[in-house]
Design an enzyme around this catalytic site. Sequence first.
Site, short mmCIF file in Angstrom:
data_model
loop_
_atom_site.label_atom_id
_atom_site.label_comp_id
_atom_site.label_asym_id
_atom_site.label_seq_id
_atom_site.Cartn_x
_atom_site.Cartn_y
_atom_site.Cartn_z
N LYS A 40 0.84 -1.20 0.00
CA LYS A 40 0.00 0.00 0.00
C LYS A 40 0.88 1.26 0.00
O LYS A 40 2.08 1.17 0.31
CB LYS A 40 -0.92 -0.02 1.22
CG LYS A 40 -0.20 0.02 2.55
CD LYS A 40 -1.14 -0.34 3.70
CE LYS A 40 -0.43 -0.29 5.03
NZ LYS A 40 -1.22 -0.90 6.11
N ARG A 52 -11.02 -0.12 13.94
CA ARG A 52 -10.94 0.64 12.68
C ARG A 52 -11.98 0.11 11.71
O ARG A 52 -12.91 0.81 11.36
CB ARG A 52 -9.51 0.52 12.14
CG ARG A 52 -9.21 1.41 10.97
CD ARG A 52 -7.73 1.49 10.68
NE ARG A 52 -7.12 0.24 10.25
CZ ARG A 52 -5.85 0.13 9.82
NH1 ARG A 52 -5.08 1.20 9.77
NH2 ARG A 52 -5.36 -1.03 9.44
N TYR A 96 14.65 31.01 4.37
CA TYR A 96 13.52 31.80 4.87
C TYR A 96 13.64 32.09 6.35
O TYR A 96 14.05 31.23 7.13
CB TYR A 96 12.20 31.04 4.64
CG TYR A 96 11.81 30.93 3.18
CD1 TYR A 96 11.54 32.07 2.43
CD2 TYR A 96 11.71 29.69 2.57
CE1 TYR A 96 11.18 31.97 1.09
CE2 TYR A 96 11.34 29.57 1.24
CZ TYR A 96 11.09 30.73 0.51
OH TYR A 96 10.73 30.62 -0.80
N MET A 151 10.54 24.40 0.08
CA MET A 151 9.70 23.44 -0.64
C MET A 151 10.52 22.50 -1.51
O MET A 151 10.25 21.31 -1.58
CB MET A 151 8.66 24.18 -1.49
CG MET A 151 7.65 23.25 -2.12
SD MET A 151 6.45 24.07 -3.15
CE MET A 151 5.46 24.93 -1.95
C1 PLP Z 1 -0.54 -1.80 6.86
C2 PLP Z 1 -1.15 -3.06 7.31
C3 PLP Z 1 -0.36 -4.20 7.49
C4 PLP Z 1 1.15 -4.18 7.44
O1 PLP Z 1 1.65 -3.73 8.69
P1 PLP Z 1 3.22 -3.65 8.97
O2 PLP Z 1 3.30 -3.19 10.38
O3 PLP Z 1 3.77 -2.64 8.01
O4 PLP Z 1 3.77 -5.00 8.74
C5 PLP Z 1 -1.00 -5.40 7.78
N1 PLP Z 1 -2.35 -5.45 7.89
C6 PLP Z 1 -3.14 -4.38 7.75
C7 PLP Z 1 -4.60 -4.51 7.90
C8 PLP Z 1 -2.57 -3.14 7.47
O5 PLP Z 1 -3.35 -2.07 7.34
#
Ligand code: PLP
Length: 393
Positions: free
Chosen positions: A39, A139, A272, A320
Amino acid sequence: MQKLCREVWIEVNLDAIKRNIEAIQAHIPRKSKIMAVVKANAYGHGSVEVARQALESGATELAVASLEEGIVLRRAKIEAPILVLGFTPLDCVKRAAAWRIDLSGLREDWIVQANEILAEEESQHRLGIHVNVDTGMGRLGVRTKEELLEVVEALEKSENLRWDGIFTHFSTADEPDPDFTLLQHSIFIDFLRFLKKQGITLPTVHMNNTAAAIAFPEFSADMIRLGIGLYGLYPSQYIESLDAVQLEPALSLKARIAFVKEMVTKPRTVSYGATYVAKPDEVIATIPIGYADGYSRALSNRGFMLFRGKRMPIAGRVTMDMTMISLGEMKAKQGEEVVIYGRQKGGEISVDEIAEMLNTINYEVIATLSRRVPRFYRRCGKIIKISTPVMYV
Ligand SMILES: *Cc1c(COP(=O)(O)O)cnc(C)c1O
């Protein structure tokens, strides 16, 4: 290979990713598969390249945060199963099925409606669903056995969905106190037993993230979801201190000096706010990286970069697109390399150290590296691919 016209880049060592997967695989039970979590553009490393390397190195499935992130992988001809960990609105289920991307199942009414929506389609493909059980993350996911049973029964009845997995997510597995993880684990196991008692056959069961895979390898079940460990970083200092798995950071961030000057004339102020005043013989170098690249402005007058293997302090505010460093009295030339994260001639600036300085976690430091920075991929010491936001012609 064309030269970069703004000389800042990320290097991803694909061999490190391979070794990290192998190290984790050796630590967990042999039967547990690895789902590589790619992700957020593979935590800033570039999702397509990391996904390919992970699959080549033993991972068998992929996870992303959104359907769009999954489509990026499918467009790159990646065929492995892909799971969306986030919530996906019903408007998107046709697209998910068309791309053969699996979704997280969270509610019975969503399952029923997704099944109806897909009934309008000609396609033979059934949409894969992994049911998320909330055992304390708070969550996403079902929270009671009744809700779980409703979801599962709806799935088993549906003709256009396929029940592929059931999972939960730990919220404190990176901390020394095991109690809450053990509690979440026991709740999840209890839910699974409850389903089995109803005569239900379970699909792929998964719960461990990196922290849990290292601290509780016995909870690895059918599959683990490996995120931060894939990239060679530890989820916390505590997990690193267990000394159970050796990981190797895959990412470095490098640049070339864009401009150098000796601060002979007054005023000798830098950046800056004129918060930094150089000495008359001080050499200031301008580095083409700034907060729009994901290099935090909070490093202003605090951070360091490596030049000839030595730590050189940031002079003044991070802007930036550019940041100045002081080279003291060292002479330097435009085009000389600096290392922002990583190693250079015996010196090292780790992502962990930057995270600590910024009062955050290593995850945020890498995941916020912006798309503007080109990614270079290294294998066996050689750059084998460059991915740039703009193709130079
Ligand atoms: C991001 C995520 C992971 C991975 O977690 P890490 O700590 O990076 O290994 C696993 N499961 C879910 C549901 C996540 O959102």
